[in-house]
Design an enzyme around this catalytic site. Structure first.
Site, PDB file in Angstrom:
ATOM      1  N   ASP A 192      63.150  64.793  45.637  1.00 38.40           N
ATOM      2  CA  ASP A 192      62.887  64.015  46.852  1.00 38.40           C
ATOM      3  C   ASP A 192      64.139  63.172  47.053  1.00 38.40           C
ATOM      4  O   ASP A 192      64.434  62.300  46.234  1.00 38.40           O
ATOM      5  CB  ASP A 192      61.675  63.108  46.655  1.00 38.40           C
ATOM      6  CG  ASP A 192      61.355  62.351  47.929  1.00 38.40           C
ATOM      7  OD1 ASP A 192      62.287  61.830  48.562  1.00 38.40           O
ATOM      8  OD2 ASP A 192      60.170  62.291  48.300  1.00 38.40           O
ATOM      9  N   HIS A 193      64.872  63.433  48.126  1.00 42.25           N
ATOM     10  CA  HIS A 193      66.194  62.809  48.213  1.00 42.25           C
ATOM     11  C   HIS A 193      66.132  61.284  48.327  1.00 42.25           C
ATOM     12  O   HIS A 193      67.121  60.613  48.097  1.00 42.25           O
ATOM     13  CB  HIS A 193      67.034  63.440  49.335  1.00 42.25           C
ATOM     14  CG  HIS A 193      66.698  62.940  50.704  1.00 42.25           C
ATOM     15  ND1 HIS A 193      65.711  63.492  51.470  1.00 42.25           N
ATOM     16  CD2 HIS A 193      67.216  61.946  51.454  1.00 42.25           C
ATOM     17  CE1 HIS A 193      65.647  62.851  52.627  1.00 42.25           C
ATOM     18  NE2 HIS A 193      66.558  61.907  52.647  1.00 42.25           N
ATOM     19  N   HIS A 255      58.595  60.971  50.921  1.00 44.00           N
ATOM     20  CA  HIS A 255      59.482  59.811  50.985  1.00 44.00           C
ATOM     21  C   HIS A 255      58.749  58.459  51.005  1.00 44.00           C
ATOM     22  O   HIS A 255      59.072  57.562  50.238  1.00 44.00           O
ATOM     23  CB  HIS A 255      60.374  59.905  52.225  1.00 44.00           C
ATOM     24  CG  HIS A 255      61.120  61.209  52.324  1.00 44.00           C
ATOM     25  ND1 HIS A 255      61.545  61.908  51.213  1.00 44.00           N
ATOM     26  CD2 HIS A 255      61.523  61.934  53.397  1.00 44.00           C
ATOM     27  CE1 HIS A 255      62.174  63.005  51.620  1.00 44.00           C
ATOM     28  NE2 HIS A 255      62.167  63.047  52.923  1.00 44.00           N
TER      29      HIS A 255
HETATM   30  C1  BG6 Z   1      63.855  64.798  55.546  1.00 44.50           C
HETATM   31  C2  BG6 Z   1      62.990  65.140  56.727  1.00 44.50           C
HETATM   32  O1  BG6 Z   1      63.201  65.088  54.362  1.00 44.50           O
HETATM   33  O2  BG6 Z   1      64.170  63.402  55.595  1.00 44.50           O
HETATM   34  C3  BG6 Z   1      63.705  64.803  58.024  1.00 44.50           C
HETATM   35  O3  BG6 Z   1      62.660  66.524  56.707  1.00 44.50           O
HETATM   36  C4  BG6 Z   1      64.141  63.352  58.018  1.00 44.50           C
HETATM   37  O4  BG6 Z   1      62.880  65.066  59.148  1.00 44.50           O
HETATM   38  C5  BG6 Z   1      64.889  63.003  56.736  1.00 44.50           C
HETATM   39  O5  BG6 Z   1      64.962  63.148  59.143  1.00 44.50           O
HETATM   40  C6  BG6 Z   1      65.101  61.490  56.660  1.00 44.50           C
HETATM   41  O6  BG6 Z   1      65.948  61.186  55.608  1.00 44.50           O
HETATM   42  P1  BG6 Z   1      66.824  59.872  55.636  1.00 44.50           P
HETATM   43  O7  BG6 Z   1      67.520  59.862  54.314  1.00 44.50           O
HETATM   44  O8  BG6 Z   1      67.742  59.981  56.801  1.00 44.50           O
HETATM   45  O9  BG6 Z   1      65.857  58.725  55.812  1.00 44.50           O
END
Ligand code: BG6
Length: 509
Positions: A192-193, A255
């Protein structure tokens, strides 16, 4: 401090082969390879190393290197040093394999063995599934069948799985079952990034490396928690994926729940993967499973209509390419959740996320209880400014505390002020993709920042009633909002009925 990247004093990972499935795709070009490059710049790639790009349709290694080099120049977070870039890309080999043709995996195994011998990577392997999700299980099955995941002769074998991990509770369980047939839990790294973000990791340090927060981190002092992940971007070219996914699936069980679990978990007894991940899973499992009726009452969903976000004109969501003209997929979701445990009884967690909103902002706002007595005649207690502890993740990374203070002068006049810590004022960090930490951790075998099977399932379990209720309701109850706005006004009512309001978020947080 210097502008030049400094070699890290972290340990180098073991020799290994880094095998990327879906290497021709966007993720590999945009994030995975630029992260490997950033690791190379800081000296954190193994000495003996090779990258194997697996493509379903044959491509020469030269063509793949050229395409990845282009991607690197386009997406790198720092100026590309050609010597280092060449060194990284020199170890890329393209191999063709497709799980629909099992023979190709037998050939992949043989070619990989040869490369491993030539590159002296001693059999350690990391398989990175940067493919569409429907390929996760078929690839894993083939890796299992060909013995490529078996940890033998002291070598490690790891499987990195990208998001989305399932589309609901049943599919997440099914995927876990498939993966666990071919690998042990310790071999699986569910990415999960959000966990690659510094401020997200800092929530643990803020809570558990400081003595003053823990005594007030509970229902006695905290009124409620707000988690906001607002995005300015619209759905863009992702119509087909997004229309079958929606804001809730795309953002919440992964997230937003990462943020929630770090804020709400109990202190782990040790800072190790088992203890930390167990506490996170525990708190996610404590989220009350609502009935469908309750889920409808405790949620708001909306879809954007044409509008302007900043200088960008955005069209109706339903007019996006590959989106159904009568789609009921939500591009905005707000939820009220309750955590059924001793610490959080009676403390609601309000979550909201959406696309095409007025600004990009990710934050956790912890609202403390109001001072109890109206002892200041000029400022009745209900007009005191609110006491928030804010954890800012984007665009400003930092922590701030809002409290009341006396305005200088003979009368006791009270005003709200803010004490701010911003990461960039204290630390100089090279811009990164956020994936470097995660990829490095996969290579050193530290899975503290990865999701365990039970956490993933607990997350889906908590959102399932919302998914079910919304599906049944269809267009009924689906709100709209203008692109560039703050989202549907009904989201305010979700808090107003509890006597609360969303924190007003300005451009600077
Ligand atoms: C991704 C989603 O996992 O996370 C995207 O699929 C979203 O829709 C993105 O835009 C948001 O990531 P961050 O790091 O920009 O908050």
């Amino acid at each position: 401090m210097t502008d030049q990247p400094q070699p890290s004093n972290q340990r180098k990972p073991d020799p290994c082969a880094f095998v990327i499935f879906g290497v021709t795709g966007d993720l590999a070009h945009r994030l995975v390879v630029p992260s490997l490059y950033n690791l190379a710049v800081t000296g954190l790639l193994p000495e003996n190393f090779c990258v194997v790009g697996v493509a379903r349709n044959g491509m020469s290694s030269d063509a793949l290197r050229e395409s990845l080099m282009k991607g690197l120049h386009q997406f790198s977070t720092r100026k590309v040093d050609e010597v280092i870039a060449k060194r990284v890309l020199e170890c890329v080999t393209c191999i063709e394999a497709d799980p629909r043709q099992p023979d190709s995996f037998d050939r992949l195994r043989d070619q990989l063995h040869k490369l491993e011998t030539a590159r002296q990577t001693v059999g350690n392997r990391l398989f990175y599934l940067a493919t569409p999700p429907n390929a996760f299980a078929p690839i894993a099955r083939e890796l299992g069948r060909t013995g490529l995941l078996a940890e033998d002769n002291g070598a490690w074998r790891r499987l990195v799985v990208e998001k989305p991990f399932g589309t609901d509770l049943a599919s997440a369980k099914a995927l876990n079952t498939e993966l666990l047939k071919v690998a042990e839990e310790h071999q699986i790294y569910r990415i999960d990034h959000y966990l690659g973000k510094e401020t997200v990791q800092n929530i643990l340090v803020l809570r558990f490396a400081n003595g003053m927060f823990e005594p007030i981190w509970n229902r006695n002092h905290i009124d409620h928690v707000q988690i906001t992940v607002d995005e300015k971007l619209d759905v863009g070219h992702r119509g087909s994926f997004y229309d079958s996914t929606g804001a809730l699936r795309d953002m919440v069980p992964n997230h937003l729940f990462q943020l929630l679990s770090l804020v709400a978990m109990e202190p782990p007894t040790r800072f190790d993967a088992y203890a930390v991940r167990s506490e996170k899973a525990e708190v996610l499992a404590a989220i009350q499973t609502q009935s469908e009726e309750e889920a409808l009452k405790n949620s708001v969903r909306g879809q954007y209509l044409a509008g302007k976000a900043g200088d960008t004109e955005i069209g109706d969501y339903r007019k996006t390419k590959n989106v159904k003209p009568d789609s009921t997929t939500e591009t905005y979701a707000a939820l009220k959740l309750i955590i059924d445990n001793w610490r959080w009884a009676g403390v609601p967690f309000y979550l909201r996320t959406g696309k095409a909103l007025g600004m990009k902002r990710t934050e956790v706002a912890i609202k403390f209880k109001q001072a109890p007595f109206a002892m200041f005649r000029c400022t009745p207690v209900d007009r005191l400014s609110r006491n928030y502890l804010l954890i800012g993740i984007e665009p400003t990374e930092g922590i701030s505390l809002q409290f009341n203070t006396k305005v200088p002068g003979p009368a006791v006049t009270i005003d709200g002020v803010e004490m701010k810590f911003r990461y960039k004022d204290y630390f100089k960090a090279e811009p990164s993709t956020g994936y470097e930490t995660l990829i490095y951790d996969c290579m050193i075998g530290d899975n503290i920042l990865f999701q365990r099977a039970d956490s993933v399932e607990a997350g889906w379990q908590a959102v399932q009633p919302f998914l079910d209720a919304w599906k049944k309701a269809g267009a009924e109850g689906l709100q709209t909002y203008a692109a560039g706005s703050e989202g549907p006004s009904q989201a305010d009512e979700l808090l107003a009925r509890d006597g609360r309001t969303w924190r007003k978020i300005g451009p600077n947080g």
